[in-house]
Design a protein around this motif. Structure first.
Motif, PDB file in Angstrom:
ATOM      1  N   GLY A  41       0.842  -1.190   0.000  1.00  0.00           N
ATOM      2  CA  GLY A  41       0.000   0.000   0.000  1.00  0.00           C
ATOM      3  C   GLY A  41       0.874   1.235   0.000  1.00  0.00           C
ATOM      4  N   GLY A  42       0.388   2.300   0.659  1.00  0.00           N
ATOM      5  CA  GLY A  42       1.150   3.547   0.687  1.00  0.00           C
ATOM      6  C   GLY A  42       0.918   4.378  -0.560  1.00  0.00           C
ATOM      7  N   GLY A 145       9.545   2.845   4.300  1.00  0.00           N
ATOM      8  CA  GLY A 145       9.297   4.063   5.068  1.00  0.00           C
ATOM      9  C   GLY A 145      10.589   4.810   5.362  1.00  0.00           C
ATOM     10  N   ARG A 180      -1.669  -3.389  12.708  1.00  0.00           N
ATOM     11  CA  ARG A 180      -1.310  -3.716  11.334  1.00  0.00           C
ATOM     12  C   ARG A 180      -1.294  -5.229  11.161  1.00  0.00           C
ATOM     13  NH1 ARG A 180       1.458  -0.133   7.728  1.00  0.00           N
ATOM     14  NH2 ARG A 180       0.907   2.022   8.259  1.00  0.00           N
TER      15      ARG A 180
HETATM   16  C1  6PG Z   1       1.749   1.067   4.227  1.00  0.00           C
HETATM   17  C2  6PG Z   1       2.708   0.313   3.358  1.00  0.00           C
HETATM   18  C3  6PG Z   1       4.091   0.652   3.813  1.00  0.00           C
HETATM   19  C4  6PG Z   1       4.608   1.589   2.748  1.00  0.00           C
HETATM   20  C5  6PG Z   1       5.663   2.499   3.287  1.00  0.00           C
HETATM   21  C6  6PG Z   1       6.014   3.586   2.258  1.00  0.00           C
HETATM   22  O1  6PG Z   1       0.776   0.485   4.711  1.00  0.00           O
HETATM   23  O2  6PG Z   1       1.982   2.283   4.377  1.00  0.00           O
HETATM   24  O3  6PG Z   1       2.472  -0.963   3.180  1.00  0.00           O
HETATM   25  O4  6PG Z   1       4.979  -0.380   4.024  1.00  0.00           O
HETATM   26  O5  6PG Z   1       5.096   0.830   1.652  1.00  0.00           O
HETATM   27  O6  6PG Z   1       5.146   3.109   4.458  1.00  0.00           O
HETATM   28  O7  6PG Z   1       4.861   4.353   2.062  1.00  0.00           O
HETATM   29  P1  6PG Z   1       4.834   5.535   0.960  1.00  0.00           P
HETATM   30  O8  6PG Z   1       4.892   4.845  -0.381  1.00  0.00           O
HETATM   31  O9  6PG Z   1       3.516   6.221   1.197  1.00  0.00           O
HETATM   32  O10 6PG Z   1       6.032   6.417   1.208  1.00  0.00           O
END
Ligand code: 6PG
Length: 248
Positions: A41-42, A145, A180
């Motif tokens: 995600g993210g 992150g 999570r």
């Molecule tokens: C989540 C993701 C997490 C994400 C990192 C980077 O739930 O947020 O699975 O692991 O890949 O936090 O997030 P960004 O792409 O928003 O910088």
């Protein structure tokens, strides 16, 4: 073996990653008849998922043979804007001709975190080939992150998500004060192919550390040691602190 892909813009990087993903999908489906992928995600992968649901990439993938899993989930309702599955569904799943029975969501409604992680472990064991006791994915896309977490394996978890007792964990993340669900590092490390994507100056310190094998082990990303092929996809900003000498 690792490969470093650096592009000067986010858009160019995502097109490059989408092109390579579609080639990998074609290869796996040609050789094995299926392509089992776990998606993160993210914010970073959002445009990548959107690209895969449009030409020229959508028609390069035989979506009927693709199986989608999640790397991790924020334990909020499926319809909450923060829900990772919601983003992946809205940007990709609802726009491609995938069989929805081949999509495995980390449940977050009418279920406890521990029930969700246990049921997801059974999905993995039922749907994936098992190698040395671990389900093996064909592909995993990981974001990272600024604190060096991948999936939902955060620094505060210390080694909890790194041990090989579990396939999927449910964790209360101190940094976020939130629950999570996450694949564990042993499952991630057994994938055949892993892409790690990072853009922006905010990720440059952790990328430098992650790519420098001589750096002290302080981030969860440094436990990434896959048996398969690893590729890094980073833009110029995220690559701004690395030099050729520290990439092995
Ligand atoms: C989540 C993701 C997490 C994400 C990192 C980077 O739930 O947020 O699975 O692991 O890949 O936090 O997030 P960004 O792409 O928003 O910088």
């Amino acid at each position: 073996m690792s490969m470093l892909n650096v592009r000067d813009s986010y858009e160019e990087l995502m097109h490059h990653m989408a092109s390579n993903f579609s080639c990998l999908a074609q290869k796996n489906i040609h050789e094995h008849g299926s392509f089992h992928v776990a998606l993160s995600g993210g914010r970073t992968p959002r445009f990548f998922y959107s690209l895969l649901s449009r030409e020229p990439y959508i028609s390069r993938v035989n979506w009927e043979s693709v199986y989608i899993y999640q790397t991790d989930e924020r334990f909020v309702s499926r319809d909450n804007p923060d829900n990772n599955y919601k983003m992946i569904f809205d940007e990709l799943i609802c726009n491609v001709p995938i069989n929805i029975d081949n999509v495995f969501r980390m449940e977050t409604d009418d279920i406890s975190p521990s029930e969700s992680s246990v049921s997801y472990s059974s999905y993995l064991l039922k749907s994936l080939p098992v190698r040395n006791g671990f389900p093996q994915l064909d592909f995993i896309l990981l974001g990272i992150g600024e604190d060096g977490h991948v999936a939902s394996l955060f620094p505060s978890l210390a080694h909890y998500g790194l041990s090989d007792e579990k396939l999927v964990i449910d964790v209360f993340v101190e940094e976020l004060q939130k629950w999570r669900i996450s694949l564990t590092m042993p499952v991630i490390n057994r994938a055949k192919n892993i892409f790690v994507v990072a853009v922006g100056n905010g990720k440059s310190k952790v990328i430098k550390h992650a790519l420098d094998v001589s750096s002290p082990h302080v981030y969860p990303i440094q436990s990434l040691n896959p048996i398969g092929h690893l590729e890094w996809y980073i833009d110029d900003e995220a690559a701004s602190l690395i030099s050729d000498t520290n990439f092995q």
